[in-house]
Design a protein around this motif. Structure first.
Motif, PDB file in Angstrom:
ATOM      1  N   VAL A  89      -3.020   4.003   7.359  1.00 29.99           N
ATOM      2  CA  VAL A  89      -2.901   3.046   6.488  1.00 29.99           C
ATOM      3  C   VAL A  89      -1.283   2.933   5.826  1.00 29.99           C
ATOM      4  O   VAL A  89      -0.830   2.002   6.068  1.00 29.99           O
ATOM      5  N   GLU A  90      -0.763   4.234   5.828  1.00 26.08           N
ATOM      6  CA  GLU A  90       0.570   4.101   5.601  1.00 26.08           C
ATOM      7  C   GLU A  90       1.288   3.617   6.606  1.00 26.08           C
ATOM      8  O   GLU A  90       2.442   2.756   6.187  1.00 26.08           O
ATOM      9  N   ASP A  91       1.168   3.921   7.823  1.00 29.46           N
ATOM     10  CA  ASP A  91       1.754   3.503   8.922  1.00 29.46           C
ATOM     11  C   ASP A  91       1.715   1.931   8.998  1.00 29.46           C
ATOM     12  O   ASP A  91       2.720   1.132   9.356  1.00 29.46           O
ATOM     13  N   GLU A  92       0.761   1.680   8.773  1.00 36.46           N
ATOM     14  CA  GLU A  92       0.216   0.048   8.920  1.00 36.46           C
ATOM     15  C   GLU A  92       0.803  -0.856   8.042  1.00 36.46           C
ATOM     16  O   GLU A  92       1.372  -1.870   8.246  1.00 36.46           O
ATOM     17  N   SER A 139       3.311   1.139   0.012  1.00 32.57           N
ATOM     18  CA  SER A 139       3.742   2.348   0.856  1.00 32.57           C
ATOM     19  C   SER A 139       3.937   3.436   0.046  1.00 32.57           C
ATOM     20  O   SER A 139       3.673   4.433   0.343  1.00 32.57           O
ATOM     21  N   LYS A 140       4.703   3.267  -1.072  1.00 34.38           N
ATOM     22  CA  LYS A 140       5.181   4.428  -1.981  1.00 34.38           C
ATOM     23  C   LYS A 140       3.838   5.044  -2.355  1.00 34.38           C
ATOM     24  O   LYS A 140       3.725   6.459  -2.510  1.00 34.38           O
ATOM     25  N   LEU A 141       2.915   4.080  -3.058  1.00 39.85           N
ATOM     26  CA  LEU A 141       1.588   4.876  -3.533  1.00 39.85           C
ATOM     27  C   LEU A 141       0.726   5.808  -2.617  1.00 39.85           C
ATOM     28  O   LEU A 141      -0.055   6.722  -2.905  1.00 39.85           O
ATOM     29  N   ARG A 163      -0.699  12.034  -0.826  1.00 36.54           N
ATOM     30  CA  ARG A 163      -0.226  13.122  -0.281  1.00 36.54           C
ATOM     31  C   ARG A 163       0.863  14.218  -0.716  1.00 36.54           C
ATOM     32  O   ARG A 163       1.491  14.940  -0.082  1.00 36.54           O
ATOM     33  N   ASP A 164       1.357  13.744  -1.790  1.00 41.47           N
ATOM     34  CA  ASP A 164       2.530  14.131  -2.404  1.00 41.47           C
ATOM     35  C   ASP A 164       3.606  14.230  -1.451  1.00 41.47           C
ATOM     36  O   ASP A 164       4.456  15.336  -1.488  1.00 41.47           O
ATOM     37  N   ARG A 165       3.897  13.119  -1.010  1.00 44.07           N
ATOM     38  CA  ARG A 165       5.044  12.907   0.085  1.00 44.07           C
ATOM     39  C   ARG A 165       5.969  11.796  -0.476  1.00 44.07           C
ATOM     40  O   ARG A 165       5.413  10.858  -1.012  1.00 44.07           O
ATOM     41  N   GLN A 173      16.804   6.034   4.516  1.00 43.77           N
ATOM     42  CA  GLN A 173      16.481   5.325   3.232  1.00 43.77           C
ATOM     43  C   GLN A 173      15.589   6.231   2.435  1.00 43.77           C
ATOM     44  O   GLN A 173      14.255   6.187   3.036  1.00 43.77           O
ATOM     45  N   VAL A 174      15.464   6.730   1.445  1.00 39.15           N
ATOM     46  CA  VAL A 174      14.693   7.724   0.619  1.00 39.15           C
ATOM     47  C   VAL A 174      15.002   7.078  -0.888  1.00 39.15           C
ATOM     48  O   VAL A 174      15.825   7.378  -1.539  1.00 39.15           O
ATOM     49  N   GLY A 175      13.881   6.244  -1.171  1.00 45.28           N
ATOM     50  CA  GLY A 175      14.247   5.629  -2.561  1.00 45.28           C
ATOM     51  C   GLY A 175      15.352   4.689  -2.480  1.00 45.28           C
ATOM     52  O   GLY A 175      15.489   3.864  -1.779  1.00 45.28           O
ATOM     53  N   ASP A 176      16.211   4.820  -3.361  1.00 45.58           N
ATOM     54  CA  ASP A 176      17.411   4.046  -3.781  1.00 45.58           C
ATOM     55  C   ASP A 176      18.708   4.738  -2.908  1.00 45.58           C
ATOM     56  O   ASP A 176      19.797   4.129  -2.789  1.00 45.58           O
ATOM     57  N   GLU A 177      18.399   5.929  -2.242  1.00 46.08           N
ATOM     58  CA  GLU A 177      19.619   6.509  -1.666  1.00 46.08           C
ATOM     59  C   GLU A 177      19.466   6.078  -0.119  1.00 46.08           C
ATOM     60  O   GLU A 177      18.390   6.394   0.695  1.00 46.08           O
ATOM     61  N   VAL A 178      20.595   5.695   0.299  1.00 48.90           N
ATOM     62  CA  VAL A 178      20.851   5.345   1.831  1.00 48.90           C
ATOM     63  C   VAL A 178      21.982   6.075   2.346  1.00 48.90           C
ATOM     64  O   VAL A 178      22.760   6.401   1.993  1.00 48.90           O
TER      65      VAL A 178
END
Length: 273
Positions: free
Chosen positions: A122-125, A193-195, A200-202, A250-255
């Protein structure tokens, strides 16, 4: 949902109650998601009702009694109890209650996917569909056209995703397209996607590279990012030959732009300092 003050505390408590509910094998997480989504739609339409249910001048018990009277016979006991708990809490503004209900509905659907072992898919899709929407202006226009009927949009999504994506993915995207609630389609997909990653705490790292990464490169990058950010990482991978330096993370707002080797070396240096 970006919550502040009282709403942030209320949402955190509601998520804990939802987790406790879905840990029970007797609770159908998919049904719970559907019913929470229905309550979300109700309160999104009925401005006066959501104001009453978030009015700090009313006691929590009075508001919970109103909820039971309104929906108690139409939803499961678990759903009614969860919504009753929500209205007992304090909210910074009425809209925050509706945003919280919508988020809980999505989490319940993602929990159902986790229970059957399809959460990674589901995450990937969700990520892939977001990329398709971004790159296909005609599809985006069709799915966001205010003149098009909801049923037409749902039918289009079913033709695109039915049988090709997990049922949870189709349900989440359909709900988002049917009731965007002022968000862009891209922003809604990113939130989903974030949810999914949080289940899985990732954290989610969107990795765009000039050429596809090899499996060893993916593993090294994932390990380096996990050490750097202090939590497991889900890598959403994309390929763009025009990426400067070979890779963009990109992780969150950091690019982070630069080559894979440079980024791994930088991660190692930061960990050692």
């Amino acid at each position: 949902m970006t919550a502040h003050g009282a709403s942030r505390e209320a949402l955190a408590a509601a998520r804990e109650r939802l987790d406790a509910l879905t840990d029970a094998t007797s609770v159908d997480a998919t049904q719970l998601a559907d019913q929470l989504a229905a309550v979300t739609a109700l309160l999104d339409r009925e401005v006066g009702l959501r104001r009453v249910l978030t009015d700090p001048a009313q006691t929590g018990e009075a508001k919970a009694t109103l909820v039971q009277r309104l929906i108690g016979g139409q939803v499961s006991g678990a759903t009614a109890d969860l919504v009753s708990g929500l209205v007992r809490s304090r909210w910074s503004q009425p809209r925050d209650l509706v945003d919280a209900l919508e988020e809980l509905a999505s989490i319940a659907d993602l929990t159902a996917a986790q229970q059957v072992g399809t959460l990674d898919d589901v995450e990937d899709e969700l990520f892939r569909f977001g990329r398709i929407v971004t790159s296909n202006t005609e599809l985006r226009a069709a799915l966001t056209d205010r003149k098009a009927t909801t049923s037409a949009k749902v039918e289009l999504l079913h033709r695109l995703l039915g049988g090709r994506a997990k049922a949870t993915t189709e349900r989440l995207v359909t709900r988002l397209v049917s009731a965007p609630r002022g968000r862009s389609l891209e922003a809604g997909l990113e939130s989903l996607s974030k949810l999914a990653a949080e289940r899985r705490d990732r954290a989610v790292a969107v990795v765009t590279s000039a050429v596809p990464l090899s499996d060893p490169q993916k593993q090294r990058l994932g390990a380096a990012l996990a050490k750097l950010y202090g939590r497991r990482m889900h890598l959403n991978l994309d390929v763009d030959p025009e990426v400067v330096g070979g890779i963009r993370v990109q992780v969150g707002d950091e690019v982070i732009n630069g080559s894979l080797a440079d980024r791994l070396e930088d991660a190692a240096r930061r960990m050692a300092s």
